[in-house]
Design a protein around this motif. Sequence first.
Motif, PDB file in Angstrom:
ATOM      1  N   CYS A 228       0.858  -1.184   0.000  1.00  0.00           N
ATOM      2  CA  CYS A 228       0.000   0.000   0.000  1.00  0.00           C
ATOM      3  C   CYS A 228       0.888   1.225   0.000  1.00  0.00           C
ATOM      4  O   CYS A 228       2.111   1.130   0.182  1.00  0.00           O
ATOM      5  CB  CYS A 228      -0.970   0.002   1.189  1.00  0.00           C
ATOM      6  N   ASP A 229       0.301   2.387  -0.195  1.00  0.00           N
ATOM      7  CA  ASP A 229       1.032   3.649  -0.225  1.00  0.00           C
ATOM      8  C   ASP A 229       1.548   3.956   1.179  1.00  0.00           C
ATOM      9  O   ASP A 229       0.770   4.179   2.111  1.00  0.00           O
ATOM     10  CB  ASP A 229       0.090   4.754  -0.712  1.00  0.00           C
ATOM     11  N   ALA A 230       2.866   3.978   1.338  1.00  0.00           N
ATOM     12  CA  ALA A 230       3.466   4.190   2.660  1.00  0.00           C
ATOM     13  C   ALA A 230       3.303   5.616   3.155  1.00  0.00           C
ATOM     14  O   ALA A 230       3.568   5.887   4.329  1.00  0.00           O
ATOM     15  CB  ALA A 230       4.953   3.828   2.615  1.00  0.00           C
ATOM     16  N   THR A 231       2.881   6.534   2.294  1.00  0.00           N
ATOM     17  CA  THR A 231       2.676   7.922   2.716  1.00  0.00           C
ATOM     18  C   THR A 231       1.216   8.209   3.054  1.00  0.00           C
ATOM     19  O   THR A 231       0.881   9.344   3.410  1.00  0.00           O
ATOM     20  CB  THR A 231       3.138   8.896   1.616  1.00  0.00           C
ATOM     21  N   LYS A 248       3.359  -3.867  14.912  1.00  0.00           N
ATOM     22  CA  LYS A 248       4.662  -4.332  14.428  1.00  0.00           C
ATOM     23  C   LYS A 248       5.037  -3.580  13.153  1.00  0.00           C
ATOM     24  O   LYS A 248       4.226  -3.420  12.247  1.00  0.00           O
ATOM     25  CB  LYS A 248       4.613  -5.833  14.148  1.00  0.00           C
ATOM     26  N   PRO A 249       6.281  -3.077  13.064  1.00  0.00           N
ATOM     27  CA  PRO A 249       6.653  -2.243  11.914  1.00  0.00           C
ATOM     28  C   PRO A 249       6.494  -2.955  10.574  1.00  0.00           C
ATOM     29  O   PRO A 249       6.701  -4.171  10.470  1.00  0.00           O
ATOM     30  CB  PRO A 249       8.130  -1.921  12.189  1.00  0.00           C
ATOM     31  N   GLU A 295       2.208   5.648  10.999  1.00  0.00           N
ATOM     32  CA  GLU A 295       1.603   4.337  11.246  1.00  0.00           C
ATOM     33  C   GLU A 295       2.436   3.184  10.707  1.00  0.00           C
ATOM     34  O   GLU A 295       2.200   2.023  11.052  1.00  0.00           O
ATOM     35  CB  GLU A 295       0.200   4.287  10.610  1.00  0.00           C
ATOM     36  N   VAL A 296       3.425   3.464   9.859  1.00  0.00           N
ATOM     37  CA  VAL A 296       4.256   2.393   9.289  1.00  0.00           C
ATOM     38  C   VAL A 296       5.116   1.736  10.363  1.00  0.00           C
ATOM     39  O   VAL A 296       5.291   0.512  10.375  1.00  0.00           O
ATOM     40  CB  VAL A 296       5.135   2.941   8.145  1.00  0.00           C
ATOM     41  N   ALA A 297       5.678   2.534  11.271  1.00  0.00           N
ATOM     42  CA  ALA A 297       6.552   1.996  12.327  1.00  0.00           C
ATOM     43  C   ALA A 297       6.312   2.783  13.606  1.00  0.00           C
ATOM     44  O   ALA A 297       7.172   3.544  14.048  1.00  0.00           O
ATOM     45  CB  ALA A 297       8.016   2.059  11.907  1.00  0.00           C
ATOM     46  N   PRO A 298       5.158   2.608  14.250  1.00  0.00           N
ATOM     47  CA  PRO A 298       4.825   3.430  15.418  1.00  0.00           C
ATOM     48  C   PRO A 298       5.696   3.089  16.624  1.00  0.00           C
ATOM     49  O   PRO A 298       6.047   1.929  16.854  1.00  0.00           O
ATOM     50  CB  PRO A 298       3.361   3.064  15.681  1.00  0.00           C
ATOM     51  N   GLY A 299       6.081   4.112  17.351  1.00  0.00           N
ATOM     52  CA  GLY A 299       6.766   3.915  18.612  1.00  0.00           C
ATOM     53  C   GLY A 299       8.257   3.694  18.537  1.00  0.00           C
ATOM     54  O   GLY A 299       8.904   3.537  19.569  1.00  0.00           O
ATOM     55  N   ILE A 300       8.828   3.653  17.340  1.00  0.00           N
ATOM     56  CA  ILE A 300      10.268   3.427  17.227  1.00  0.00           C
ATOM     57  C   ILE A 300      10.872   4.456  16.275  1.00  0.00           C
ATOM     58  O   ILE A 300      10.165   5.131  15.527  1.00  0.00           O
ATOM     59  CB  ILE A 300      10.607   1.997  16.756  1.00  0.00           C
ATOM     60  N   ASP A 301      12.194   4.538  16.324  1.00  0.00           N
ATOM     61  CA  ASP A 301      12.912   5.567  15.575  1.00  0.00           C
ATOM     62  C   ASP A 301      13.545   5.035  14.302  1.00  0.00           C
ATOM     63  O   ASP A 301      14.391   5.690  13.701  1.00  0.00           O
ATOM     64  CB  ASP A 301      13.992   6.189  16.461  1.00  0.00           C
ATOM     65  N   THR A 322       5.845   5.748  -5.424  1.00  0.00           N
ATOM     66  CA  THR A 322       7.283   5.793  -5.193  1.00  0.00           C
ATOM     67  C   THR A 322       7.718   5.277  -3.831  1.00  0.00           C
ATOM     68  O   THR A 322       8.885   4.990  -3.636  1.00  0.00           O
ATOM     69  CB  THR A 322       7.799   7.231  -5.357  1.00  0.00           C
ATOM     70  N   LEU A 323       6.833   5.180  -2.855  1.00  0.00           N
ATOM     71  CA  LEU A 323       7.157   4.622  -1.539  1.00  0.00           C
ATOM     72  C   LEU A 323       6.025   3.689  -1.145  1.00  0.00           C
ATOM     73  O   LEU A 323       4.886   4.133  -0.934  1.00  0.00           O
ATOM     74  CB  LEU A 323       7.319   5.728  -0.488  1.00  0.00           C
ATOM     75  N   LEU A 324       6.332   2.401  -1.061  1.00  0.00           N
ATOM     76  CA  LEU A 324       5.296   1.407  -0.822  1.00  0.00           C
ATOM     77  C   LEU A 324       5.610   0.565   0.404  1.00  0.00           C
ATOM     78  O   LEU A 324       6.738   0.076   0.561  1.00  0.00           O
ATOM     79  CB  LEU A 324       5.151   0.473  -2.027  1.00  0.00           C
ATOM     80  N   VAL A 325       4.601   0.401   1.280  1.00  0.00           N
ATOM     81  CA  VAL A 325       4.697  -0.663   2.273  1.00  0.00           C
ATOM     82  C   VAL A 325       4.763  -1.977   1.525  1.00  0.00           C
ATOM     83  O   VAL A 325       4.006  -2.227   0.590  1.00  0.00           O
ATOM     84  CB  VAL A 325       3.474  -0.642   3.214  1.00  0.00           C
ATOM     85  N   MET A 326       5.718  -2.832   1.917  1.00  0.00           N
ATOM     86  CA  MET A 326       5.827  -4.178   1.351  1.00  0.00           C
ATOM     87  C   MET A 326       5.973  -5.146   2.517  1.00  0.00           C
ATOM     88  O   MET A 326       7.072  -5.341   3.045  1.00  0.00           O
ATOM     89  CB  MET A 326       7.044  -4.280   0.426  1.00  0.00           C
TER      90      MET A 326
END
Length: 763
Positions: A228-231, A248-249, A295-301, A322-326
Amino acid sequence: MSARRRLTVRGVVQGVGFRPFVARLAGELDLCGYCGNDDSSVFIEVEGRHDAVENFVRRLPASAPPLAVISAVAVDDLPPQGDRTFRIVESRHTAGGRTLVSPDIATCADCLRELRDPRNRRYRHPFINCTNCGPRFTVITDLPYDRPVTTMASFPMCADCAAEYRRPTDRRYHAQPICCHQCGPRIWLETDAGRVDGDDAVLSAAQEALSAGLIVAMKGLGGFHLACDATNPAAVRRLRERKHRPAKPFAVMAPDVAAVRRCCTVSADEQRLLEAPTRPIVLLRKHGCGPIADEVAPGIDELGMMLPYTPLHHLLLEPPSTLLVMTSGNLSGEPLCYTNDDARARLADIADVFLMHDRDIAVPCEDSVLAVSAGREVPIRRSRGFAPLPVLLDSPAPVVLSVGAELKNTFCLTRQDFAFCSAHLGDMGTLESQRAFERSVEQLTTMHRVTPELVVADDHPGYATRQWAQRYSDATGVPMRTVQHHHAHVASLLAEHGRVGTRILGVAFDGTGYGCDRTVWGGELLLVGPDLLAASRVGHLRDFLLPGGEAAVRNPARVALALLHEASITDIDGLPCTRALDDPERDLVASQLRTGVGCVRTTSMGRLFDGVSSLLGVRHRVSYEAQAAIELEALARSADDAAAVPMALRDNILDFEPALRGIIAGLLGGTDPAALALGFHHALATATANLAATLADSAGVGTIGLTGGVFQNRILLRALRTDLERRGFEVLDHKIVPANDGGLSLGQAVLGIAATPSIGVAP
């Protein structure tokens, strides 16, 4: 003066362009003869001037293709036979022999240039590949590696591809997955409205779906991804809800390093990893204001970033996508989907659109995950791009099957002087996962044409893998052994470094391991002797009660109360961990701790991290393994300075009580929680170094090993390694297999080998 030599080359020498390389080298040196594959090697005979033959023998290993891994070259003299040409001959079958399989390789620069060249006949072909790149492990059904024993067998080569395949000067000479628009494979899109065909139409429709915030199930190299669209925060939230993965990220795929740099800080070492032919997911520090949704990687840096590794990825990631969750194509806890029908059945409630193709996947394979610590690679998950490359053993071994752990499972098969660790299989908590495990074992043993002579499992009687091993042993008559969890961690570390036989003090820190006293271990210092089997527990973390077992693992606030109870700290009403629990839950935990009912004693270092995370107000409930510890490490990385946090040693025991009291005093005194988190890491590293050095010196041991899942914490790993090296110790940590349970099967295998010298060595 004429000479002739026979060379037998073992290693990863099939599927990597080795035979075309040999033919080109022979042509360059004006040599005649032939080369070919058999079941265990590449065989070569070369004839010509004596100096040219010697030059060939010298240059062969030094100039081999970049993807080749040569483990041995045997050279024999032969009488000249008067050959006039050099040719590649048909593969041969040899009794008992099996060669090594190459991992899958990311699309090379030459193929990418052709993919983007409108004048090239493979322009925008989603499956472009050559001898230097493309699918290998995931398409092979048998050995030796030739097209008829791959999932490309159902796609006859067109005349143009066949000509390239046979032309010695062509980059696709004997490239088994060779293909083009004419001969396939082909992609299509399935939606509620029907099917879309034609490459450009499919890609355009998939990109439109992603831009609209839809979720696309995409068939890739080793299985399905959910994209999905990571943005787009709403799209990411929707994917989390449907996949039942609340926190989980997710990994993110970017088109190039420039796009990655807009999201993360990238060092030279991290860029090298991102762009390597293995194309792993690399853990990178986030920018504060990057375009990727929180929301892609909540709680971590950190973000897990990767670059495209198939031509289909490159085409899909053209603007605007151009930026996709995989992320893995499965429900959380289930195995990866890798067939079209399975994806349709199991992903129907998650995906809005299916991007399919008709090249079958023979072996499912997840993405690999790595990080960098002080310029050194830290393997987190070893899978695509690395599996099935073997670990080289010190000597030929019997055929041993070790079945790994319950979480982050891999299994290991030994043959000759190789240990083959499987690709990452995941957690064994579901029937579907256990069936996937069994299929993978059958695939690997069939490919290597071996029958195990011993099966090895973890001591834990409740592990599904232990129970499977027992059933396998009962059904086949193959003997079974079990080994202690942390002993196997240390053995794994020794094996990957080729150091079996070295006396070592192993520091094995993890979450859960079945102890020799039937309690839960996880903060252990083990002295392992040169025969590998002699191991003694010489130090450990102070033990404490774990209330409710798995309920405590899911609720770090309960672990925090247990630690405070063990330390006799009673003034706890205002602490974050106490406020996180309502009165009935607090009363339940207090009753369990007071009576011991429903509790087990543990020395788990992973649980100590969980408890400190809750004590500092970081994480009180978890939805994925090690979430509290990961977020605690992220908090520590944000600190400007470390607060002073004490930790004590008592009779070879790491005592956490002073650390708890120091953290509480800091919280009540207004100290920054990030500084306290970093102070805890430093205190633990210093105390562990002090204890390990004392124990090693008293035993006359100069080598200390760091293993177990806690050593994925790069703050602790770096601090402890630096301290021990400063004291003059040789420090071993993991470079090939993960420190976590994903590397456990290798240690189980070498312990099984060490314990069974009477078993015959495999041919």
